[in-house]
Design an enzyme around this catalytic site. Sequence first.
Site, PDB file in Angstrom:
ATOM      1  N   HIS A 267      12.075   3.319  -0.629  1.00  0.00           N
ATOM      2  CA  HIS A 267      10.623   3.167  -0.765  1.00  0.00           C
ATOM      3  C   HIS A 267       9.908   4.484  -0.497  1.00  0.00           C
ATOM      4  O   HIS A 267       8.915   4.808  -1.170  1.00  0.00           O
ATOM      5  CB  HIS A 267      10.115   2.105   0.217  1.00  0.00           C
ATOM      6  CG  HIS A 267      10.632   0.732  -0.064  1.00  0.00           C
ATOM      7  ND1 HIS A 267       9.825  -0.289  -0.538  1.00  0.00           N
ATOM      8  CD2 HIS A 267      11.869   0.192   0.072  1.00  0.00           C
ATOM      9  CE1 HIS A 267      10.547  -1.396  -0.677  1.00  0.00           C
ATOM     10  NE2 HIS A 267      11.788  -1.112  -0.316  1.00  0.00           N
TER      11      HIS A 267
ATOM     12  N   ASP B  13       2.557   0.430  -0.027  1.00  0.00           N
ATOM     13  CA  ASP B  13       3.772  -0.243  -0.495  1.00  0.00           C
ATOM     14  C   ASP B  13       3.538  -1.746  -0.401  1.00  0.00           C
ATOM     15  O   ASP B  13       2.973  -2.252   0.576  1.00  0.00           O
ATOM     16  CB  ASP B  13       4.927   0.179   0.413  1.00  0.00           C
ATOM     17  CG  ASP B  13       6.281  -0.307  -0.068  1.00  0.00           C
ATOM     18  OD1 ASP B  13       6.437  -1.535  -0.275  1.00  0.00           O
ATOM     19  OD2 ASP B  13       7.197   0.512  -0.199  1.00  0.00           O
TER      20      ASP B  13
END
Length: 495
Positions: A25, A133
């Site tokens: 990520h 995110d």
Amino acid sequence: MGSLAAAASERRAHAVLVPYPAQGHVTPTLKLAVLLHARGLHVTFVNNESNHLRLLRTRGARALDGAAGFRFVAMDDGLPPCDADVTQDNWALCHSIWKTCLPRFKKLIAGLDADADADVSGFSRRVTCVVADSNMAFGLRAARELGLRCVTFWTASICGLLGYYHYQHLLDRGLFPLKSEADLSNGYLDTTVDLIPSMPTDLRLRDLPSYVRNTDRDDIMYNFFIDVTTTMSTLADAMVVNTFDELDTPLMDATTALFPPIYNVGPLHLTARNNLPADSPTAGIVLNLWKEQEEPLRWLDGRPPRSVVYVNFGSTTVMSKEHMLEFAWGLANSGYAFVWNVRSDLVKGDDGSDAFQLPPELTTAMEARSMLSTWCPQVKVLEHEAVGVFLTHSGWNSTLESISAGVPMVCWPFFGEQPTNCRYKCTEWGIGMEIPGDVHRGEVEALIREAMDGEKGKEMRRRVAELRKSALISAQCGGRSMQNLDKLIDQVLLA
């Protein structure tokens, strides 16, 4: 500086980006951050304290210096400090993020605004937008409560996203939770799931993100992703996805019906490479949690084209010692040379230890044809002409990087949406083959040989070459992915 960059400067835009604190990520979020910075936005990049300290240990004291208008800050994730350079426990991390991080993030933004008012370190812009995110749903909640523009960044696959979104429907249909542990091995996971629009009607329960393989209705990960997808669909002003339009066109109608406006900007490693100015002050920033080794690239030099298997199970996969031996013997017996990333925490014994040594006879069988490393520059390795096949866990970054390099895959999915990615690669896109979860050396050997030189392998190579061409076009300078990013800036972040 282009017109959008000038507009960003004039409007004093300041974006706070917060990735989920795992390598898969952090990497694409950094690429997105440097592209936004190149378009004139001030950027604050938020690491959790564990990764922040680890990056300083791994990459040196100046690794997080940033650049003018681009800085790194750290935020407590609510877990006890850890000095070991290993991946944090995913379950504990998700629970802590879900339950504890909202007030800390709001406090962080307040501190950034106080710094701006005081003109600390040249950051005189108050926060105007949050790009969080999708796993960091607290970022969207904080932005809404503070009156900021907010964008959710889905770093994984669209097929995985649709699988997560329909978790609640699996419960409604009685497909989740499992009735007993026996359902993991008695064929129940082969039950077809025909309730997801635009996805195959012969999709199996085992093809969905793995947290449905559970007997507990209150399982943390199952409920975490219900919360994530609900928050994405109800609070975000827009959604950024690390994919390219041609790859996911069959899924986009169903996705756009469920989520806010979507901007596909990938493959981000190519979009950033092709669209960053040559003199960009952020171009050299790297946030790898493991120190990269260059030896595998030198080892590949001079080897024949498409003669080497590249093996990497990503930053979070762990396997038993028995599985490690089966993979090693399968690779050794295949007859092909291979490069294998073996993280220090890849193998876990029954006692939780990660000490592991290959037996001498296996080391002897491998030594003439193998290069073992702990971490290498994967994009460069996949783009090396000597690499013919990628043995992978099917994480999304690895999938996009392999497609972009035109390298077909042999897949051993571990968790999360990796089984869904594997299904699409093997069945819908025709660029991969799957190794069953219970690994046997004979299957590893056979699939490697077929992928490297068999008829199916040739067809996989042809199809991945077609997808590679589309990826390169999308991510080229001024291509569709960069156009989408500019639209996001103009229509959302500066609106």
